[in-house]
Scaffold this active site. Sequence first.
Site, PDB file in Angstrom:
ATOM      1  CG  ASP A  53      48.492  35.604  54.978  1.00 25.08           C
ATOM      2  OD1 ASP A  53      48.274  36.791  55.260  1.00 25.08           O
ATOM      3  OD2 ASP A  53      48.551  35.175  53.807  1.00 25.08           O
TER       4      ASP A  53
ATOM      5  CG  ASP B  44      49.253  39.581  48.614  1.00 16.93           C
ATOM      6  OD1 ASP B  44      49.753  39.872  49.715  1.00 16.93           O
ATOM      7  OD2 ASP B  44      48.553  38.569  48.433  1.00 16.93           O
TER       8      ASP B  44
END
Length: 400
Positions: free
Chosen positions: A153, A213
């Site tokens: 990430d 997301d």
Amino acid sequence: YQRRVRGVVGTVSALDNGLALTPPMGWLNWERYRCNTDCKNDPYNCISADLFLSMAQHIKTDGYADVGYEYVNIDDCWMERSRGPDGKLVPNPDLFPDGVDGLAKKIHAMGLKIGIYEDYGTKTCGGFPGTKGHVEDDVNLFAQWGIDSLKLDGCYDNVTDFPVGYPLVTKALNATGRPILYSCSWPAYIRNKDTIPYGDIAANCNLWRNYGDIQDSWGSVASIINWFGDNHGDLASYAGPGHWNDPDMLLIGDYGLSEEQSKTQMALWAMMAAPLYMSNDLRNIKQWQKDILMNQEVINVNQDPLGKAGRRVLQDPKKHYEYWTRILADGSYAVVFYRKDSGGLPRTYKATFEQLKIEAKSATVRDLYLHRDLGVMTGSISAVVPPSGSCRMFKVTPIQ
């Protein structure tokens, strides 16, 4: 081993694991289970070793592995809040009493693969220790544990560091000698999408998250499809064996999608040559959801060895419907009619072969959800499509 991306030969630091020659398939806990570490009050849904083992067992025994699902991926929140005295990452012992390496051995014994999560910044998105300043040690630890995939990430870091940081991890992964799939969040954090160095990303990563997301709603899925439809003309050119765009997880089996919308997500993820990572509860899933997730004909489109991603080829001016086309290795085409409006009755849509970018005068057409041959069509395809995010998906094989 050298990777060719848009005709450019990768440098020595380019990823050379030989993996993801077709989009990876598996399961990832984040969308469904998030950072639920409360095993005392919610043992059924907390992100413990038991959860991952249970999902792995269902992948193996319920038929998912037979159609290609193989990665069982751990996301954020798996570790302790600080590193150990030796500087190494420490799995939360309440979640993983046998360690991540112990879990890896059990998942490997099922014939499956295990993935883990880290962040290039100083912290993960959940506030756990990041890998910045510890890249080689962390990657070597993952290799020792038997990890098969790393999702990296980009929280708690500056995007200006990404062009150095993500390739630094690539180099460390290469040096382990263990084939570890590498999923990057590099482009997802760059606000000016025109400045994203996709050539470098594709040379260094097996897959990369482009967009925000996914959430458990049709609105979230539709926004992702719209964004990829608007941008996929260029993005598609970077996808290919070993390197893929990632529009995020499959919601099929969760709460937010109808049966028709579930078919549409599966169909368009197949058209985009996207990774197929389920995020659901395989212990409690309806038969129609399993049928969509294990539709071999749709999966065959996703896993087509040519690896050429599909594109939106037409959208009507009111944005009520659109058509997508993907060319396949055998010279046939996958086609999706996708209806976006909520206007009541099913309607008939007709697209010419020219509009669909199909080079043929006539072709045989097969419906990939009905599993039915529709016969020979000349010059165009007609199909009835219900409203509200529904689709029809076809394989179109030109007649020579």
